[in-house]
Enzyme design. Sequence first.
Site, PDB file in Angstrom:
ATOM      1  N   ARG A 397      67.871  14.855  28.371  1.00  0.00           N
ATOM      2  CA  ARG A 397      67.441  14.804  26.966  1.00  0.00           C
ATOM      3  C   ARG A 397      68.172  13.728  26.188  1.00  0.00           C
ATOM      4  O   ARG A 397      67.740  13.354  25.095  1.00  0.00           O
ATOM      5  CB  ARG A 397      67.648  16.165  26.290  1.00  0.00           C
ATOM      6  CG  ARG A 397      66.670  17.213  26.776  1.00  0.00           C
ATOM      7  CD  ARG A 397      66.349  18.236  25.724  1.00  0.00           C
ATOM      8  NE  ARG A 397      67.503  18.876  25.140  1.00  0.00           N
ATOM      9  CZ  ARG A 397      67.448  19.763  24.152  1.00  0.00           C
ATOM     10  NH1 ARG A 397      66.293  20.106  23.643  1.00  0.00           N
ATOM     11  NH2 ARG A 397      68.534  20.322  23.681  1.00  0.00           N
ATOM     12  N   VAL A 519      57.771  18.034  23.015  1.00  0.00           N
ATOM     13  CA  VAL A 519      58.196  18.288  24.390  1.00  0.00           C
ATOM     14  C   VAL A 519      59.716  18.391  24.509  1.00  0.00           C
ATOM     15  O   VAL A 519      60.457  18.012  23.605  1.00  0.00           O
ATOM     16  CB  VAL A 519      57.666  17.188  25.340  1.00  0.00           C
ATOM     17  CG1 VAL A 519      56.154  17.152  25.317  1.00  0.00           C
ATOM     18  CG2 VAL A 519      58.231  15.822  24.959  1.00  0.00           C
ATOM     19  N   GLU A 520      60.176  18.898  25.653  1.00  0.00           N
ATOM     20  CA  GLU A 520      61.601  19.088  25.970  1.00  0.00           C
ATOM     21  C   GLU A 520      62.316  19.906  24.900  1.00  0.00           C
ATOM     22  O   GLU A 520      63.440  19.594  24.504  1.00  0.00           O
ATOM     23  CB  GLU A 520      62.303  17.733  26.187  1.00  0.00           C
ATOM     24  CG  GLU A 520      61.884  17.048  27.466  1.00  0.00           C
ATOM     25  CD  GLU A 520      62.749  15.841  27.807  1.00  0.00           C
ATOM     26  OE1 GLU A 520      63.781  15.641  27.153  1.00  0.00           O
ATOM     27  OE2 GLU A 520      62.371  15.099  28.722  1.00  0.00           O
ATOM     28  N   GLY A 521      61.679  20.948  24.434  1.00  0.00           N
ATOM     29  CA  GLY A 521      62.258  21.795  23.396  1.00  0.00           C
ATOM     30  C   GLY A 521      61.741  21.352  22.042  1.00  0.00           C
ATOM     31  O   GLY A 521      62.172  20.321  21.515  1.00  0.00           O
TER      32      GLY A 521
END
Length: 841
Positions: A397, A519-521
């Site tokens: 991230r 995306v990604e949280g």
Amino acid sequence: MLGAIVSLLLILAAAFAVTKVGGIITLLFVGAVLLLAYQRLSLIAFTLTFTVLFAAYTLLGAPADLWKGFLGVLLAVLWLLNIRPLRKALITRPFMKAYLKLLPSMSQTEKEALDAGTVWWDGELFTGAPRWQKLLAAKPPQLSAEEQAFLAGPCEELCRMLDDWNITHERGDMPPQVWEFLKSRGFFAMIIPKKYGGLEFSAYAHSCVLAKLASRSATCSSTVAVPNSLGPGELLNHYGTEEQKNHYLPRLARGEEVPCFALTGPRAGSDASSIPDTGIVCRGTYQGREVLGLRLNFQKRYITLAPVATVIGLAFRMFDPDKLLGDKADLGITCALIPRNTAGVTIGRRHFPLNIPFQNGPIQGKDVFVPLDFIIGGPKMAGAGWRMLVEQLSVGRCISLPSNATGGSKAAVWATGAYARIRQQFNTPVGKFEGVESVIARMVGLTYTIDAARSVTAGAIDGGERPSVPSGILKYHATEMSRRVANDAMDVHGGKGICLGPSNYLGRGYQVVPVAITVEGANLLTRNLIIFGQGAIRCHPFVLREMTAARNPDRARGVDDFDRALFSHIGFTISNAVRSFIMALTHARFTRAPVQGATARYYQHVVRFSASFAFAVDVAMLTLGGYLKKKENLSARLGDVLSCMYLASMVLKHHENQGRQAEDLPIVEWACRNLLYDAQEHLHGFLRNFPSPFLAGLMRALIFPRGRIYSAPDDRLGRKVAALVTQPSAPRERLGEFTYRTLEPTNALGLLQEALLLAIELEPLEKRIRVEGVKTGRVTALDLPGRIQQALAIGLISETEAAALRDYDRKVMDLIHVDDFDPQALGTQSLPAAHSSAHVA
């Protein structure tokens, strides 16, 4: 809270003493006591020093009885607190009992998330006295000769191959030759070690490649990001068995296998730890032989590369109801590798995320049977999936989305700066209008901030850090800032930005921003729950120690450890309260800065806000306890303060890494002022909404004794910043680094730069025509071609000069051109001509 009350009592007592008792001796005594608290002495050292000071003050100052009595009681309490058995019996044990009731419950997945990664600069910001040398001593990130050659060679060549309109509108995919180039040139193998055939690039090089691709095509950068982030390659590299590594990693490096990772499903999105997909341990037949394995049932969606993937990384919850592996029935989240052609797997359909056709789609599995050896790391890693994911996410991230946000923002600034100079309205470049200047300044400041955070944090990863809390900060703020930059770019470009077509270089970048936000949280989750929620426990100097001690089954050892942590914590809180108060009063002018010159004040301000933040955190955590977890808006604001300090630190370090370029100072100042002003306002919002008015008032007195005196960047500074990118300059070049700017017929960024250079070169000619021709009435044409012709006819310019102006005007008109289409060309299905013309009367 105890530390806060003691701090306030000390300061109120000091004020009382100075005003009522008076005298230089009293003033010196009070100043000395506050200095002791400021310096964070140990309890015994503080007590001894306070005793000496009190004795000297009594002999020299003749304090009033009431004041002397108060100080005497305080001295007695300090000495009693140094008797550990007494304080443990009277204070620590009762407090620990109450503390346990305040502690929020913590699941195993939450514990694993807290344990993931390392504490880096984020931990320093929680101390109230960050050690700048720890940050400044880190080596600036650098590209190796091999990495530079890759960016200048294959990466440049790939960008040249990309036609974004063809990809996004006509094909709905990248052409076969691009896919082949990506696979054969190692774009999917940047994180794979060389011994398996990968490139083994640094995190910084990985980030720079993604930024450059993002400046050209969001579809391509997203496609390249996924195999190099959280997925089979990364998980195999860190946790795979040797057999799994030797089989898959060379095939992934050569592009023979295309990976995807399936985590999110219809019933578990942001709450990925609650996935309902199951893997049941059982016996079954695989390739003609009976083996012990897993029967998988799953539904996944939003899986990037799924439609074209040949190997699926799958996260599921593993159960062993028949106890074939041991006594435990629920083994927890597990990760396995599933070949695409495994019986029961349904894959191939696509999602269509906002007209950005990177390969993304659902995957389903019905009674899919695979051997236990398909678990990443083998059967011994059963149940370790969540730990594996959060550990690798702390790195991924920090790179993928921040790099894409950087590349998109850099491209937007590069294009908008040039467009604002060549596009004229009211006979003036639009970039000269104050309203446009302020927008461009914001774009530049935010982009510099994103780039600084990306660059410095990637360098920290290459230095061995795995910064879990900064990964959340970068994910949220890089994507949110890029959203603002995209909006601003569209505002400046106007109609040019909103009309899609082959000549539109902004539209798809604008459309993809919500994808990065999601995306990604999702950003709402990241801001409200993750940044502060994870940071408060992981980064705080004492909280994790206190929690561990309080939950220690060895009661005596737990009380002893808790006692040490508690009283260190109280001293820490008192010190931060005093430090916050003094630095707020003095505007941090006497705070030590690690550098001299124009940026020194910003280092001082970060330290000031660090002390105020740490003090506010302690009060909130002690008074609200587990309830703070539910007060999402409060924790989000504290997370915002932490983020602003972190990002300001990255800006300052980035400026140092780039050689403290004097020309960049307006941008550095704008970025720091913007971030520190935001930190102030978020602290104000936290205090304004704190549930206890008494404690909110107490904190406000110690954090903002002079009110909110920090100001946002002013218009004069914004004008300086905008000027740096609306004309050729070294700061513009540095900000545009790692974008695709090559001059060629299909690259708008290169063509815009060419037009910008011509605008500056030919500006004297345009001025001559305007002053000596238009204003005198000798040139009457309304457009530039007509004015050029009339100026040439009356001898105001030469034929060569006229040719140069015509060439420049043609290039400008090509750039501001917007596309139009035959009605039949729009839409995915052909309509009868009569229907398409029915609206025409």
